[in-house]
Design a protein around this motif. Structure first.
Motif, PDB file in Angstrom:
ATOM      1  N   ILE A  13       0.855  -1.186   0.000  1.00  0.00           N
ATOM      2  CA  ILE A  13       0.000   0.000   0.000  1.00  0.00           C
ATOM      3  C   ILE A  13       0.895   1.242   0.000  1.00  0.00           C
ATOM      4  CG2 ILE A  13      -1.796   1.263   1.238  1.00  0.00           C
ATOM      5  CD1 ILE A  13      -2.774  -1.461   2.298  1.00  0.00           C
ATOM      6  N   PRO A  72      -5.254   3.998  -0.625  1.00  0.00           N
ATOM      7  CA  PRO A  72      -5.357   2.570  -0.947  1.00  0.00           C
ATOM      8  C   PRO A  72      -6.296   2.352  -2.148  1.00  0.00           C
ATOM      9  CG  PRO A  72      -5.831   2.989   1.384  1.00  0.00           C
ATOM     10  CD  PRO A  72      -5.849   4.299   0.665  1.00  0.00           C
ATOM     11  N   GLN A  81      -7.044  -3.048  -1.887  1.00  0.00           N
ATOM     12  CA  GLN A  81      -6.248  -2.865  -0.676  1.00  0.00           C
ATOM     13  C   GLN A  81      -7.133  -2.575   0.532  1.00  0.00           C
ATOM     14  OE1 GLN A  81      -3.559   0.068  -2.319  1.00  0.00           O
ATOM     15  NE2 GLN A  81      -1.978  -1.473  -2.680  1.00  0.00           N
TER      16      GLN A  81
END
Length: 149
Positions: free
Chosen positions: A4, A20, A24
């Motif tokens: 990330i 993100p 994610q």
């Protein structure tokens, strides 16, 4: 988690990053995060449309505190600190576009709320970002000034 953008683990309850991706956010939820705080503007270059829906569909709470990168205000810091403190023992993910806003606000959180010694504050993002005078003022702000904001 390390994939990330600009990920930093602050402690067992708080991690931070840049924006993100939707996938994610799934990873974040799978790692038992309960809350996402977004400090980026809704129209940031890498913003995700319907981020609030993506996050809440993953059973995490979502708070959006839009902070203008060109004009951060003490009232933004106050709202962030109050929100983070109110969340108590919840596991929280804080992000913005690149983790610059978050880094500055987390610095203030460490300094005034956690009373972390300076040499123990993770300032690795400053290797990538040199805060301009507006952000330096935010980071040097007196706690009494924050409370008045």
């Amino acid at each position: 988690m390390e994939e990330i953008l600009n990920y930093i683990k602050i402690n067992e309850l708080i991690s931070t990053s840049g924006q993100p991706s939707p996938e994610q956010f799934e990873t974040i939820a799978q790692n038992d995060f309960e809350v996402v705080i977004n400090l980026a503007l809704h129209n940031a270059s890498n913003a995700i449309e319907n981020e609030d829906k993506i996050v809440t569909d993953l059973k995490m709470a979502y708070f959006h505190i839009p902070v203008d990168f060109e004009n951060p205000k003490p009232s933004d810091v106050k709202l962030f600190l109050n929100t983070l403190q109110a969340l108590g023992a919840n596991k929280v993910w804080v992000h913005c576009a690149l983790n610059y806003r978050v880094t500055a606000f987390m610095y203030v959180y460490h300094k005034y709320i956690l009373n972390t010694p300076f040499n123990e504050i993770n300032i690795s993002m400053f290797d990538q970002w040199s805060p301009d005078s507006k952000w330096q003022e935010i980071m040097k702000i007196d706690f009494e000034e924050i409370k008045k904001a």
